[in-house]
Write a protein that holds these residues in place. Structure first.
Motif, short mmCIF file in Angstrom:
data_model
loop_
_atom_site.label_atom_id
_atom_site.label_comp_id
_atom_site.label_asym_id
_atom_site.label_seq_id
_atom_site.Cartn_x
_atom_site.Cartn_y
_atom_site.Cartn_z
N UNK A 1 41.87 23.90 55.51
CA UNK A 1 41.25 24.64 54.43
C UNK A 1 41.64 26.12 54.50
N UNK A 2 41.79 26.64 55.70
CA UNK A 2 42.17 28.03 55.87
C UNK A 2 43.58 28.27 55.33
N UNK A 3 44.47 27.32 55.55
CA UNK A 3 45.84 27.45 55.06
C UNK A 3 45.84 27.46 53.53
N UNK A 4 45.07 26.57 52.92
CA UNK A 4 44.99 26.53 51.47
C UNK A 4 44.41 27.83 50.90
N UNK A 5 43.37 28.34 51.53
CA UNK A 5 42.77 29.60 51.08
C UNK A 5 43.75 30.76 51.23
N UNK A 6 44.52 30.76 52.30
CA UNK A 6 45.52 31.81 52.51
C UNK A 6 46.60 31.75 51.44
N UNK A 7 47.08 30.55 51.14
CA UNK A 7 48.10 30.40 50.09
C UNK A 7 47.56 30.83 48.73
N UNK A 8 46.32 30.48 48.43
CA UNK A 8 45.71 30.88 47.17
C UNK A 8 45.59 32.40 47.08
N UNK A 9 45.23 33.04 48.18
CA UNK A 9 45.10 34.50 48.20
C UNK A 9 46.46 35.17 48.00
N UNK A 10 47.49 34.61 48.60
CA UNK A 10 48.84 35.17 48.44
C UNK A 10 49.29 35.06 46.99
N UNK A 11 49.09 33.91 46.39
CA UNK A 11 49.48 33.71 44.99
C UNK A 11 48.70 34.64 44.07
N UNK A 12 47.40 34.75 44.29
CA UNK A 12 46.56 35.61 43.45
C UNK A 12 46.97 37.07 43.60
N UNK A 13 47.27 37.50 44.81
CA UNK A 13 47.66 38.90 45.00
C UNK A 13 49.00 39.19 44.35
N UNK A 14 49.93 38.26 44.42
CA UNK A 14 51.22 38.46 43.76
C UNK A 14 51.06 38.54 42.25
N UNK A 15 50.20 37.70 41.71
CA UNK A 15 49.96 37.73 40.26
C UNK A 15 49.32 39.05 39.84
N UNK A 16 48.38 39.55 40.64
CA UNK A 16 47.72 40.82 40.33
C UNK A 16 48.71 41.97 40.38
N UNK A 17 49.52 42.01 41.40
CA UNK A 17 50.50 43.09 41.55
C UNK A 17 51.52 43.04 40.43
N UNK A 18 52.05 41.85 40.14
CA UNK A 18 53.03 41.71 39.07
C UNK A 18 52.45 42.14 37.73
N UNK A 19 51.22 41.71 37.44
CA UNK A 19 50.57 42.10 36.19
C UNK A 19 50.37 43.59 36.10
N UNK A 20 49.94 44.22 37.18
CA UNK A 20 49.74 45.68 37.19
C UNK A 20 51.06 46.41 36.96
N UNK A 21 52.13 45.96 37.59
CA UNK A 21 53.43 46.61 37.42
C UNK A 21 53.93 46.47 35.98
N UNK A 22 53.83 45.28 35.42
CA UNK A 22 54.32 45.07 34.06
C UNK A 22 53.48 45.80 33.03
N UNK A 23 52.16 45.82 33.23
CA UNK A 23 51.27 46.55 32.34
C UNK A 23 51.62 48.04 32.36
N UNK A 24 51.87 48.58 33.55
CA UNK A 24 52.23 49.99 33.68
C UNK A 24 53.56 50.29 33.01
N UNK A 25 54.51 49.41 33.19
CA UNK A 25 55.83 49.62 32.58
C UNK A 25 55.72 49.65 31.05
N UNK A 26 54.95 48.73 30.48
CA UNK A 26 54.77 48.72 29.03
C UNK A 26 54.04 49.95 28.56
#
Length: 110
Positions: A1-26
């Motif tokens: 369960x810890x591995x799954x939670x870690x993977x979910x956190x990594x994916x969520x953080x990447x999505x947040x960072x990517x969204x913030x970068x693209x929003x800023x660029x626009x």
């Protein structure tokens, strides 16, 4: 369960960072923000960008949230509430449209 939670956190953080970068660029392209240093991280992929200022701001915001909420349970609950609010904000106009324009009665709503 810890591995799954870690993977979910990594994916969520990447999505947040990517969204913030693209929003800023626009926002910079639309002159809603002052010019910022935007780095292209890939010569082959057009959307791969890095904005150092935004990265620092996201880091600061994450630290404030983690310290402010005090526990992962409280932070998870806040995230769930935010997602539910977001869904409600997007579902409400659709329900109004269905009721007013398409003459759907409430029993037809999903």
């Amino acid at each position: 369960m810890v591995v799954l939670a870690t993977l979910a956190a990594i994916i969520a953080s990447q999505a947040t960072i990517t969204g913030a970068f693209r929003f800023t660029r626009q926002a910079v392209q639309l002159d809603l923000l002052p010019r910022l240093r935007i780095l292209q991280t890939s010569a082959h992929e057009h959307g791969q960008i890095y904005v150092p200022v935004v990265n620092a701001l996201v880091f600061g915001a994450v630290c404030i949230f983690v310290i402010g909420f005090g526990s992962s349970d409280a932070l998870g609950s806040a995230y769930g509430a935010a997602v539910r609010r977001h869904d409600g904000d997007h579902d409400s106009p659709g329900m109004v449209l269905a009721a007013s324009r398409w003459r759907w009665s409430t029993w037809q709503w999903p």
